[in-house]
Design an enzyme around this catalytic site. Structure first.
Site, PDB file in Angstrom:
ATOM      1  N   LYS A  76       0.870  -1.180   0.000  1.00  0.00           N
ATOM      2  CA  LYS A  76       0.000   0.000   0.000  1.00  0.00           C
ATOM      3  C   LYS A  76       0.908   1.231   0.000  1.00  0.00           C
ATOM      4  O   LYS A  76       1.926   1.246   0.713  1.00  0.00           O
ATOM      5  CB  LYS A  76      -0.890  -0.043   1.248  1.00  0.00           C
ATOM      6  CG  LYS A  76      -1.911   1.076   1.331  1.00  0.00           C
ATOM      7  CD  LYS A  76      -2.839   0.877   2.533  1.00  0.00           C
ATOM      8  CE  LYS A  76      -3.870   1.969   2.664  1.00  0.00           C
ATOM      9  NZ  LYS A  76      -4.804   1.736   3.802  1.00  0.00           N
ATOM     10  N   SER A 151      -9.655   1.971   2.839  1.00  0.00           N
ATOM     11  CA  SER A 151      -8.774   2.744   1.996  1.00  0.00           C
ATOM     12  C   SER A 151      -7.767   1.896   1.239  1.00  0.00           C
ATOM     13  O   SER A 151      -7.088   2.401   0.344  1.00  0.00           O
ATOM     14  CB  SER A 151      -8.029   3.770   2.851  1.00  0.00           C
ATOM     15  OG  SER A 151      -7.218   3.100   3.813  1.00  0.00           O
ATOM     16  N   SER A 175     -10.019  -0.518   7.014  1.00  0.00           N
ATOM     17  CA  SER A 175      -9.463  -0.464   5.653  1.00  0.00           C
ATOM     18  C   SER A 175      -8.752  -1.706   5.153  1.00  0.00           C
ATOM     19  O   SER A 175      -8.325  -1.746   4.005  1.00  0.00           O
ATOM     20  CB  SER A 175      -8.514   0.720   5.517  1.00  0.00           C
ATOM     21  OG  SER A 175      -9.266   1.895   5.443  1.00  0.00           O
TER      22      SER A 175
END
Ligand code: GLN
Length: 483
Positions: A76, A151, A175
């Site tokens: 990420k 997210s 997330s």
């Protein structure tokens, strides 16, 4: 080759069926070919990947082994990667090349994992749809008109589309678990302090926690093994030994006490999801688990408390992005105040600006007691509810989300509508507990997740329950059409 899980890749590499370099080339080509439909990557790191893959092959040839040695993954884009853009999904950090690796990145690299790239995400991890990224929305491979969740939507979409077997992610209010639910993956948010936050760009420091996103519990165990552990660079990291997670996967569920909170099945839950959750409960009962109704009476206060605490911490954390030291700086500032204002105004998107304003307001003199302090008291009540529940049960089970993935843009004009979708996930962050989401079926062709919560440091228990479930169901093996 792209269909293989981390566990299958580890076996294939050990048996010399293929090399890490071969596999890496196949996956890089697949990303180049298919990712334009999804937008799941912000940066591809082809050169680094091939270098790491060759190095892993050499290490294996020299007799080393290990489940992550030569395994392709992605990070990420809020994990700092030395010399590589670490954007946090924001224009603010579009030009930021981290001067060092996050602990998670360094640990996985040392274990031999191969970094294919950095995945798309909501700006500064604020969101549940991956639509707030400065690099554009990510699409859900199950239906390109729907969001993949957020997210960590880039990591989720990429793994679900078989562009790679697993990726790192972070979970401040859901997330990891929510995008896992929306894309038919298994995702684990570890206990707060289990995985180092050093070099993981902060959103809300008392809630943020890194963890794995993969297709199976078995793979989450492998990736978590490489991520977890004490780190003296993170003062909230906990000095507890890391168990062998893969070894915890073969415990019988006979007699396992599963608590199902009655508050979870309230009006807001899509009845079709409620039915799939009941089916997963029946499946676990067949495996020997005992079901008990429990109550989490303060759950209804968790969303308002979270949406005070998280923005409050964000407003403080994001004050470092001032146009002076990191990231975006406006053109021709008239003076220092103008530099601050325009750099931040231009660098941050609307959702980040909204959270900074809410947080600064909640922390300001005169409102601190009414909002921030009150929210902290609710946080304690939420934790106490869990502590009471875990006196009676080993695991808590329920839906991960009240609805399946919504259509792109559907909640853009109403941020609170999106906040409400976090109802089942944020309590674990407020309490610091570990939580896992695993595939439990489909509604209108869109995946649905079941969430499991456990006491502190019982990640092995979560992974075992999920693994036993996955040995007896095949939801997690379903592949989106076209990928
Ligand atoms: N949806 C939540 C938020 O917007 C959670 C995000 C996260 O876990 N990073 O804050």
């Amino acid at each position: 080759m792209h269909q293989m899980t981390l566990a299958e890749i580890a076996r294939g590499l050990a048996d010399k069926k293929f090399s890490s370099e071969e596999l890496t080339k196949v996956l890089l080509a697949r990303i180049t070919q298919l990712d334009p439909q999804l937008n799941s990557f912000i940066s591809l790191t082809e050169e680094l990947a091939l270098e790491q893959a060759k190095a892993a092959d050499t290490r294996r040839a020299n007799g080393e082994s290990g489940a992550l040695l030569g395994a392709p993954i992605a990070h990420k884009d809020l994990f700092c990667t030395q010399g590589i853009r670490t954007s946090c999904g924001s224009k603010m950090l579009d030009n930021f090349k981290a001067p060092y690796d996050a602990t998670v990145v360094a640990k996985l690299a040392a274990a031999g994992a191969v970094t294919l790239g950095k995945t798309n995400m909501d700006e500064f991890a604020m969101g549940s749809a991956n639509e707030s990224s400065w690099y554009g929305a990510v699409k859900n491979p199950w239906n390109l008109e729907h969001v993949p969740g957020g997210s960590s939507g880039g990591s989720a979409a990429a793994v679900a589309a078989r562009l790679l077997p697993a990726a790192t992610a972070t979970d401040t209010g859901g997330s990891i678990r929510q995008p896992a639910a929306f894309t038919n993956l298994t995702g684990l948010k570890p206990t707060y302090g289990r995985v180092s936050r050093w070099g993981m760009i902060a959103y809300a420091s008392s809630l943020d926690q890194g963890g794995p996103l993969a297709r199976t519990a078995e793979d989450c165990a492998i990736l978590l093994q490489g991520m977890a552990g004490f780190d003296q660079n993170d003062s909230t990291s906990i000095d507890e030994p890391v168990p062998d997670y893969s070894a915890s996967l073969n415990t019988s569920l006979q007699g396992l006490r599963i608590g199902v909170p009655k508050e979870y099945f309230s009006a807001g839950l899509d009845p079709r999801i409620a039915e799939l959750i009941q089916n997963s409960i029946k499946e676990l009962q067949k495996l020997g688990a005992v079901i008990k109704e429990i109550s989490l009476p303060n759950m209804q206060h968790a969303i308002p408390a979270y949406y005070v605490i998280a923005p409050a911490e964000a407003s403080s954390n994001l004050s470092r992005f001032d146009g002076v030291r990191f990231g975006h700086r406006c053109e021709n500032p008239e003076n220092l105040i103008d530099l601050y204002k325009r750099s931040r105004g231009e660098g941050f998107g609307p959702e980040v600006q909204r959270r900074i304003m809410v947080g600064a307001y909640a922390l300001s003199a005169g409102y601190y007691d009414a909002y921030y302090l009150k929210a902290q008291k609710i946080r304690r009540l939420v934790k106490n509810d869990f502590m009471a529940a875990f006196n009676e049960v080993d695991i808590i089970l329920g839906p991960t989300t009240p609805n399946p993935a919504w259509k792109l843009g559907a909640k853009n004009s109403d941020p609170v509508a999106a906040y409400l979708e976090d109802v089942y996930t944020i309590t674990a962050n407020l309490a610091g507990l570990p939580g896992l989401s695993m595939p439990a079926g489909f509604v209108d062709g869109l995946p649905v997740g079941v969430q499991l919560l456990a006491p502190y440091f019982q990640e092995g228990r979560l992974l075992n329950v999920a693994h036993q479930y996955q040995l007896n169901t095949d939801w997690h093996t379903r592949t989106p059409t076209g990928f």
